[in-house]
Every structure is written in structure tokens, then in C-alpha cells.
Design an enzyme around this catalytic site. Structure first.
Site, mmCIF file in Angstrom:
data_model
loop_
_atom_site.group_PDB
_atom_site.id
_atom_site.type_symbol
_atom_site.label_atom_id
_atom_site.label_comp_id
_atom_site.label_asym_id
_atom_site.label_seq_id
_atom_site.Cartn_x
_atom_site.Cartn_y
_atom_site.Cartn_z
ATOM 1 N N HIS A 100 0.706 -1.124 -0.021
ATOM 2 C CA HIS A 100 -0.071 -0.128 -0.082
ATOM 3 C C HIS A 100 0.909 1.230 0.240
ATOM 4 C CE1 HIS A 100 -3.563 2.479 1.090
ATOM 5 N NE2 HIS A 100 -2.801 3.178 1.621
ATOM 6 N N ASP B 42 -16.778 2.495 5.604
ATOM 7 C CA ASP B 42 -15.737 3.437 5.426
ATOM 8 C C ASP B 42 -16.278 4.416 4.334
ATOM 9 O OD1 ASP B 42 -12.926 4.559 5.687
ATOM 10 O OD2 ASP B 42 -12.832 4.241 3.369
ATOM 11 N N ARG C 299 -16.035 12.569 6.786
ATOM 12 C CA ARG C 299 -14.742 12.980 7.264
ATOM 13 C C ARG C 299 -14.177 14.338 6.424
ATOM 14 N NH1 ARG C 299 -10.816 8.540 6.684
ATOM 15 N NH2 ARG C 299 -9.061 9.925 7.081
ATOM 16 N N SER D 201 -9.234 3.690 8.182
ATOM 17 C CA SER D 201 -9.999 3.785 6.906
ATOM 18 C C SER D 201 -9.049 2.981 6.007
ATOM 19 C CB SER D 201 -9.998 5.358 6.567
ATOM 20 O OG SER D 201 -10.288 5.356 5.186
ATOM 21 N N LYS E 202 -9.964 -1.389 4.219
ATOM 22 C CA LYS E 202 -10.093 -1.778 2.674
ATOM 23 C C LYS E 202 -8.813 -2.729 2.459
ATOM 24 C CE LYS E 202 -10.333 2.776 2.245
ATOM 25 N NZ LYS E 202 -10.392 4.025 2.122
HETATM 26 N N1 URA Z 1 -6.644 6.730 2.192
HETATM 27 C C1 URA Z 1 -7.836 6.374 2.801
HETATM 28 O O1 URA Z 1 -8.157 5.035 2.178
HETATM 29 N N2 URA Z 1 -8.160 6.691 3.793
HETATM 30 C C2 URA Z 1 -7.717 7.830 4.539
HETATM 31 O O2 URA Z 1 -8.099 7.875 5.492
HETATM 32 C C3 URA Z 1 -6.627 8.330 3.961
HETATM 33 C C4 URA Z 1 -5.965 7.764 2.878
#
Ligand code: URA
Length: 442
Positions: free
Chosen positions: A89, A168, A175, A190, A194
Site C-alpha cells: 500500500h 468506510d 470526514r 480507513s 480496505k
Molecule cells: N486513504 C484512505 O483510504 N483513507 C484515509 O483516511 C486516507 C487515505
């Protein structure tokens, strides 16, 4: 006789968090279920986000929130079927195509890798948008398809769909409008809700620092890296994070088609040395996490021999990419080519890289609103590096725009700051962060 404790109401949970008390599992699950089902209103969720951003969430709350959000959607549990599967990631940036190089490189070296990629967000480019320049490619995957690809070609690149972490989606959108985007526990929950949905056994995080990083400050980036790997470890996933520089574009090219072409160059041993270096370091970190004995020389050989490129072509063809195109990839760049020149001699002291990313979006390389079409041919070629001595009239960068736009071109040019003395050169690859002892990683 008393029955099971009643689930507290949203009101009670909010009052508790507002007072700075830690929420328990039942309370966190209630709010995540409320986010996913719609039974909590936007104002209630917004109030929770603000209370969490101000009061903070401790490690246990962060883990519980992550897990509840993860469990709000599909979980593929890929490592149950294929124990060695890994993932990577990046917190995102300008010109960052490392995922596109790293996945086929590791696949060529026998490490299966599955990645659900995203679209561009704010000033950052998205791997899915870059891949969509490949004619015919399909990025929609489900668990069975991902497993089939992993078995057949050693890698699966998909796009995160609606079934992954639906809680999310709602919390992230809120947010964005409640000023709570940069709360570390909320970011971690968050990202991981995922990222962990595919169920890889090991994950490496490329946490960017510098001007175009999601969190530009070094200490904040380090904190994010720590919280990501510790939370993974507590959830039984092996993880490491690497701090890497995003105070200037990574490599030479930014823009969707151009970055894909640069990826092909890197996969056959060429391309910019900075991108190759970040890729090699992250690949080594991931191999070490997975317990696979790969060294730098073996990885470099896979690039230089063209094996990594073959692995990319095979994988993209298995996902529908046109074979004839993959054999000789060519993509047109936008026709209006404009060279940005150094207005004077000096040293390149700062590049407003976040602003470069935003200008790329304004030029059409990204979306101003969800659902906008992007222009894959818009590109920026970055021709200098921070700390470099420049002569007046030297090329700084080259723009490829759909049409001439003097105002936009001037704003691109203003991103390059030239000083009278050499400034600090940023460290390209910084420290690696591993989980602190006490995590439950296996
Ligand atoms: N990427 C995400 O998926 N969530 C966040 O809060 C920040 C970056």
C-alpha cells in the site's frame, strides 16, 4: 434475572466519547453498523468523527474500529487458500508508479501478490487510472477471479468495489466535510478496513513524507507508519512500513499514460533510478516479511533480464489486456508540448509537489468531481532533482497539455523555487518501521 446488556444508543455513545472516555467493542460495533446500514444519521456520525478527532482513539479502540469497518463488507481471506500471498500500500503521491513495477517483479520471483488499487484522490494519482490506459484491461475482481489469477500468473490487480468496507465509504465522505480527515486513528481504520479485506498474509506500507505526502511532516508520517503496522500486527497480519520521499515527483513522468509507459521501461531494467530504488527496497521488505529468501541481486536480475516485464504482460493479458498492444505498448501524449525553463541560475531548493499534482488534476489528468472523465495523455516530465545546480534557461520540466493555457503553464512554472545556495537533498528511502513487541502477528 437480567438479560444481555442493551446496546447503548447513539446519544449515549456520543456523550461518552465527547467526555474523552474509551469506547468498548459493543459501542464501536454499534456505530459502524449504524454507518453501514444508515441507522446513524450524518450528524451523529459527524459528531462521532469530531469527538474522535479531538479526544483521540487509543490502540484498542483503533483496532476495534478497524475490525468492525473491515467486517462491514466482503472479506476474501486469500491467504487461507494461498498462504504466501502479499500486498503493498502507498499513501500516495505524484508520479508514484511503484505498485505497478513491484507487483510483476515479485510475481516473477515467485511471490504471489494481490492488490486492490484505487483511483486518484486529491492531488495524488491512482494506480487504477493508470492501468485503465491498457486497452481491454478489466479491473473488476471477486475472490474467485483473484485466486484464479494468482494461481495462473502470480498476481491480481483489481479495483476496490462497493462490497469492500461500505462503512468506510460513508465515514470517509463525512470526514471530508467535517474537518476530520487528518486524524491518525481514523486514517488507519480507513486504510486498513480496505487493505485487509483481501486477506493477504503480509503487507508493506510505503508511507510518503514531504510536500506531496498525505501527511507531509516527518513525525506525523512516522506516527502513521507505526499505527498502521501495530494495528496490522494486532489483527494477525505481518506488516512493515517504509518512509519514502515525496517532496518532489517520484521518477520522471506523472500522468496516467506516461506513467504506464515508464512502468514498462522500469520493468526491463530502465527508467529513473529513484523509482527503481524505492521499488527494490519495498520488494525486499515484503520478501523478508513473507519469509522468502530473495536478495537485491535476484530482484535486479528479474528487472534487467526482462522477466518482470514478461510477468506484467502475462498478468495484464490474463485480465483482458490486448496482447498486440502489450507486445508494443504505445500511448499518445497530449499534443501541446511546453518546456518550462529555469528563469535564473542557482540551486533547485523546493518543488511545490502537491501543487504540481493539483495542477495536473486541473489539466485533466485527474478528477475535479467523482465520475469526471480523465485525460490519460496529460503528462508532466520532471527533468531535475532537488539540490541540483541549475543554469538559467535549463529545462526544469516538460508539460503535455490538451491545449495551450498560459495561466496554467505559469502556475506550473511557479512550483519550482530556485535558491542562491545548495539546500538539503531529501532522503529518498528512510527508515523501516516494524510492529512493536506485543502485537499478535504470526
Ligand atoms: N486513504 C484512505 O483510504 N483513507 C484515509 O483516511 C486516507 C487515505
Amino acid at each position: 434475572m437480567s438479560g444481555p446488556a442493551a446496546v447503548p444508543s447513539p446519544y449515549e455513545i456520543l456523550v461518552r466519547k465527547r467526555a474523552g472516555r474509551a469506547l468498548d467493542r459493543t459501542e464501536i460495533r454499534a456505530l459502524v453498523a449504524g454507518a453501514a446500514s444508515g441507522s446513524w444519521s450524518d450528524s451523529q456520525l459527524g459528531a462521532f468523527l469530531m469527538a474522535a478527532a479531538i479526544r483521540g482513539l487509543d490502540r484498542r479502540e483503533t483496532r476495534e474500529l478497524t475490525l468492525a469497518m473491515l467486517e462491514s463488507g466482503e472479506r476474501w481471506e486469500l491467504a487461507r487458500a494461498l498462504p504466501g500471498v502479499v500486498d503493498k500500500h502507498s499513501t500516495g503521491g505524484v508520479g508514484d508508479k511503484v505498485s505497478l513495477v513491484l507487483a510483476p517483479l515479485l510475481a516473477a520471483c515467485g511471490l504471489p501478490i494481490a492488490m486492490l488499487t484505487g483511483r486518484g484522490l486529491g492531488h495524488t494519482g491512482g494506480t487504477a487510472d493508470k492501468l485503465e490506459s491498457v486497452p481491454g484491461l478489466r479491473l473488476e475482481l471477486d475472490r474467485e477471479r483473484a485466486l484464479g489469477l494468482l494461481r495462473e500468473v502470480g498476481m491480481a490487480l483489481g479495483i476496490a468495489t462497493g462490497g469492500i468496507a461500505p462503512a468506510d465509504r460513508r465515514l470517509y465522505a463525512l470526514r471530508d466535510v467535517t474537518g476530520t480527515v487528518d486524524s491518525l486513528p481514523l486514517i488507519v481504520a480507513s486504510i486498513l478496513s480496505k487493505k485487509l479485506a483481501t486477506g493477504a498474509a503480509a503487507v508493506v506500507f510505503d508511507v510518503k513524507t514531504g510536500d506531496a505526502a498525505f501527511l507531509p511532516g516527518m513525525e506525523q508520517a512516522r506516527e502513521l507508519a507505526r499505527l498502521l503496522v501495530n494495528t496490522c500486527a494486532e489483527l494477525g497480519v505481518r506488516a512493515a512500513a517504509r518512509l519514502t520521499d515525496m517532496s518532489q515527483p517520484l521518477g520522471e513522468w506523472s500522468g496516467n499514460a506516461a506513467e504506464l509507459l515508464e512502468t514498462f521501461a522500469l520493468l526491463e531494467g530502465g527508467g529513473p533510478p529513484e523509482t527503481r530504488e524505492v521499488t527494490l527496497v519495498l520488494a525486499l521488505d515484503l520478501a523478508a516479511l513473507a519469509g522468502v529468501p530473495l536478495d537485491r541481486a535476484a530482484l535486479a536480475r528479474a528487472l534487467d533480464s526482462g522477466r518482470a516485464r514478461e510477468s506484467f504482460v502475462r498478468a495484464l493479458a490474463a485480465q483482458g489486456g490486448e496482447r498486440a498492444w502489450l507486445a508494443r505498448p504505445e500511448l499518445p501524449l497530449a499534443p501541446h508540448e511546453r518546456v518550462l525553463l529555469a528563469p535564473r541560475s542557482g540551486w533547485l531548493g523546493k518543488v511545490q509537489t502537491r501543487q504540481l499534482g493539483l495542477l495536473m488534476v486541473a489539466a485533466g489528468a485527474g478528477r475535479q468531481r467523482p465520475g469526471d472523465a480523465i485525460d490519460p495523455g496529460v503528462a508532466l516530465r520532471y527533468r531535475v532533482r532537488l539540490g541540483e545546480r541549475l543554469e538559467a534557461g535549463q529545462e526544469l520540466a516538460r508539460l503535455y497539455l490538451r491545449r495551450a493555457d498560459a495561466d496554467l503553464e505559469a502556475r506550473f512554472a511557479a512550483c519550482f523555487e530556485i535558491g542562491d545556495a545548495p539546500g538539503p537533498v531529501p532522503v529518498l528511502v528512510g527508515e523501516e518501521l516494524l510492529p512493536e513487541a506485543g502485537g499478535a502477528a504470526g
